[in-house]
Design an enzyme around this catalytic site. Structure first.
Site, PDB file in Angstrom:
ATOM      1  N   ASP A   1       3.060   3.715   5.481  1.00 35.63           N
ATOM      2  CA  ASP A   1       3.076   2.261   5.370  1.00 35.63           C
ATOM      3  C   ASP A   1       3.774   1.950   4.048  1.00 35.63           C
ATOM      4  OD1 ASP A   1       2.369  -0.481   6.007  1.00 35.63           O
ATOM      5  OD2 ASP A   1       0.868  -0.326   4.429  1.00 35.63           O
TER       6      ASP A   1
ATOM      7  N   GLU B   1       6.130   2.362   9.725  1.00 35.82           N
ATOM      8  CA  GLU B   1       6.049   1.005  10.234  1.00 35.82           C
ATOM      9  C   GLU B   1       7.383   0.298  10.008  1.00 35.82           C
ATOM     10  OE1 GLU B   1       2.373  -1.799  10.448  1.00 35.82           O
ATOM     11  OE2 GLU B   1       3.302  -2.050   8.483  1.00 35.82           O
TER      12      GLU B   1
ATOM     13  N   ASP C   1      -3.671  -0.012   2.635  1.00 35.91           N
ATOM     14  CA  ASP C   1      -2.359   0.627   2.778  1.00 35.91           C
ATOM     15  C   ASP C   1      -2.498   2.002   3.427  1.00 35.91           C
ATOM     16  OD1 ASP C   1      -0.695  -1.404   1.337  1.00 35.91           O
ATOM     17  OD2 ASP C   1      -2.056  -0.855  -0.291  1.00 35.91           O
TER      18      ASP C   1
END
Length: 159
Positions: free
Chosen positions: A7, A67, A140
């Site tokens: 991420d 992502e 996160d």
């Protein structure tokens, strides 16, 4: 299969490593690569790359997932995020890992069953899917694990 989920962020890049057979998942490692927002961007990007290289060396994933960038209202934020994401993509490519990219909607749908889920819902479902006694404290890191789970689910569906 061992999967690294990432991420991306310039201040905090979350990572999560899971072992999976495509249906059942086990947490191997999770954490956050933190950089100092006062440092120049180029130095922060180097730190992110070094941190991801260390995670890859320590945990030897077979695949990775990142992502995708969401459409941000703030163009400057989106561009800065794109730099961090580029470092992650380069680091994964240098390691020779097959990689998947998933939108936040795909990740949330895969993990929570609802593409507009809140971060706390994602944390809860990551905890539940991995059968953890406590949730992963960092959003996160939890998001990175969710990306890895999404990838594992997609790869399991392909087999």
């Amino acid at each position: 299969m061992r999967v690294l989920g990432v991420d991306c962020g310039t201040e905090r890049t979350g990572y999560g490593v899971i072992d999976t057979d495509g249906r059942a998942h086990k947490l191997v490692a999770t954490g956050v690569i933190r950089t100092n927002p006062k440092d120049p961007l180029n130095r922060r990007l180097c730190e992110i790359g070094a941190g991801l290289r260390a995670v890859i060396a320590a945990h030897v994933p077979e695949q990775a997932a990142v992502e995708a960038i969401f459409h941000a209202v703030n163009v400057k934020s989106a561009l800065t995020l794109a730099h961090a994401r580029g470092v992650a993509l380069l680091t994964i490519a240098e390691a020779g890992l097959p990689m998947g990219e998933y939108s936040p909607l795909e990740v949330k749908s895969s993990v929570v069953g609802y593409g507009r889920a809140e971060k706390k819902q994602v944390q809860y479902m990551v905890q539940s899917l991995l059968k953890l006694t406590d949730r992963i404290a960092s959003e996160d890191a939890s998001d990175a694990v969710a990306v890895a789970i999404c990838h594992a689910n997609r790869q399991g569906a392909i087999r």
